[in-house]
Scaffold this motif. Structure first.
Motif, PDB file in Angstrom:
ATOM      1  N   SER A   1      -1.968  -0.423  -4.510  1.00 53.07           N
ATOM      2  CA  SER A   1      -2.066   0.255  -3.096  1.00 53.07           C
ATOM      3  C   SER A   1      -0.851   0.632  -2.490  1.00 53.07           C
ATOM      4  O   SER A   1       0.214   0.120  -3.107  1.00 53.07           O
ATOM      5  N   GLY A   2      -0.852   1.422  -1.659  1.00 50.74           N
ATOM      6  CA  GLY A   2       0.296   1.885  -1.096  1.00 50.74           C
ATOM      7  C   GLY A   2      -0.052   3.138  -0.184  1.00 50.74           C
ATOM      8  O   GLY A   2      -1.181   3.334   0.428  1.00 50.74           O
ATOM      9  N   PHE A   3       0.956   4.139  -0.074  1.00 51.85           N
ATOM     10  CA  PHE A   3       0.816   5.087   1.039  1.00 51.85           C
ATOM     11  C   PHE A   3       1.070   6.463   0.238  1.00 51.85           C
ATOM     12  O   PHE A   3       1.676   6.796  -0.526  1.00 51.85           O
ATOM     13  N   ARG A   4      -0.097   7.314   0.325  1.00 50.15           N
ATOM     14  CA  ARG A   4      -0.163   8.765  -0.216  1.00 50.15           C
ATOM     15  C   ARG A   4       0.242   9.543   0.767  1.00 50.15           C
ATOM     16  O   ARG A   4      -0.138   9.632   1.902  1.00 50.15           O
ATOM     17  N   TRP A   5       1.063  10.590   0.198  1.00 53.59           N
ATOM     18  CA  TRP A   5       1.547  11.623   1.251  1.00 53.59           C
ATOM     19  C   TRP A   5       0.314  12.814   1.371  1.00 53.59           C
ATOM     20  O   TRP A   5      -0.035  13.210   0.095  1.00 53.59           O
ATOM     21  N   THR A   6       0.092  13.241   2.425  1.00 51.58           N
ATOM     22  CA  THR A   6      -1.134  14.273   2.775  1.00 51.58           C
ATOM     23  C   THR A   6      -0.343  15.520   2.962  1.00 51.58           C
ATOM     24  O   THR A   6      -1.164  16.654   2.922  1.00 51.58           O
ATOM     25  N   GLY A   7       0.998  15.560   2.928  1.00 52.51           N
ATOM     26  CA  GLY A   7       1.732  16.979   3.186  1.00 52.51           C
ATOM     27  C   GLY A   7       2.199  16.705   4.701  1.00 52.51           C
ATOM     28  O   GLY A   7       3.143  17.488   4.885  1.00 52.51           O
ATOM     29  N   ARG A   8       1.814  15.881   5.331  1.00 53.16           N
ATOM     30  CA  ARG A   8       2.056  15.809   6.857  1.00 53.16           C
ATOM     31  C   ARG A   8       2.483  14.496   7.139  1.00 53.16           C
ATOM     32  O   ARG A   8       3.467  14.123   7.846  1.00 53.16           O
ATOM     33  N   ARG A   9       1.949  13.453   6.406  1.00 52.47           N
ATOM     34  CA  ARG A   9       2.196  12.189   6.848  1.00 52.47           C
ATOM     35  C   ARG A   9       1.495  11.238   5.796  1.00 52.47           C
ATOM     36  O   ARG A   9       0.993  11.568   4.591  1.00 52.47           O
ATOM     37  N   TRP A  10       2.145   9.932   5.878  1.00 51.28           N
ATOM     38  CA  TRP A  10       1.711   8.933   5.016  1.00 51.28           C
ATOM     39  C   TRP A  10       0.549   8.289   5.174  1.00 51.28           C
ATOM     40  O   TRP A  10       0.300   7.708   6.513  1.00 51.28           O
ATOM     41  N   VAL A  11      -0.511   8.228   4.350  1.00 49.08           N
ATOM     42  CA  VAL A  11      -1.892   7.452   4.709  1.00 49.08           C
ATOM     43  C   VAL A  11      -2.230   6.342   3.813  1.00 49.08           C
ATOM     44  O   VAL A  11      -1.742   6.326   2.370  1.00 49.08           O
ATOM     45  N   TYR A  12      -2.422   4.972   4.154  1.00 54.62           N
ATOM     46  CA  TYR A  12      -2.632   3.934   3.320  1.00 54.62           C
ATOM     47  C   TYR A  12      -3.910   4.078   2.410  1.00 54.62           C
ATOM     48  O   TYR A  12      -5.050   4.318   3.156  1.00 54.62           O
ATOM     49  N   THR A  13      -3.858   3.751   1.235  1.00 53.17           N
ATOM     50  CA  THR A  13      -4.817   3.989   0.306  1.00 53.17           C
ATOM     51  C   THR A  13      -4.723   2.927  -0.829  1.00 53.17           C
ATOM     52  O   THR A  13      -3.907   2.638  -1.269  1.00 53.17           O
ATOM     53  N   GLY A  14      -5.940   2.685  -1.665  1.00 56.16           N
ATOM     54  CA  GLY A  14      -5.752   2.017  -2.919  1.00 56.16           C
ATOM     55  C   GLY A  14      -6.655   2.849  -3.970  1.00 56.16           C
ATOM     56  O   GLY A  14      -7.003   3.791  -3.758  1.00 56.16           O
TER      57      GLY A  14
END
Length: 108
Positions: free
Chosen positions: A84-97
């Motif tokens: 788990s961690g943060f995925r880059w959406t192109g604009r911001r970081w979103v927490y995901t697993g």
């Protein structure tokens, strides 16, 4: 409430409960371009090993998923079967697993 930050992990303390770890996203975006995809096949019939991706903790990591998706990731936790961690959406970081068996390759 008291707020402290140590090594990319924020601790929030409230007098009504104990310290709780809350993951903190990177303060900047990832590199502008993705790295080249490695030629050696780490995938195939084998899943990504937790020990191999653990070395990427708190580092910009590029992930290629089975099925073709790829993205920047900032891992903050590695379990036996998932990360788990943060995925880059192109604009911001979103927490995901992510389930480790869904990852084809990664580099950090």
């Amino acid at each position: 409430m008291v707020y402290e930050e140590h090594e990319h992990i924020a601790y929030h303390y409230d007098s009504t409960d104990a310290y709780r770890q809350q993951p903190v996203a990177p303060t900047s975006g990832p590199p502008a371009s993705p790295p080249p995809r490695p030629q050696s096949a780490q995938s195939g019939a084998f899943a990504v090993d937790p020990g191999s991706i653990r070395r990427c903790m708190y580092r910009f990591t590029y992930i290629w998923m089975r099925g073709g998706n790829s993205f920047w990731f900032w891992p903050v936790f590695v379990g036996r079967t998932s990360v788990s961690g943060f995925r880059w959406t192109g604009r911001r970081w979103v927490y995901t697993g992510i389930s480790l068996n869904r990852i084809d390759m990664f580099t950090c």
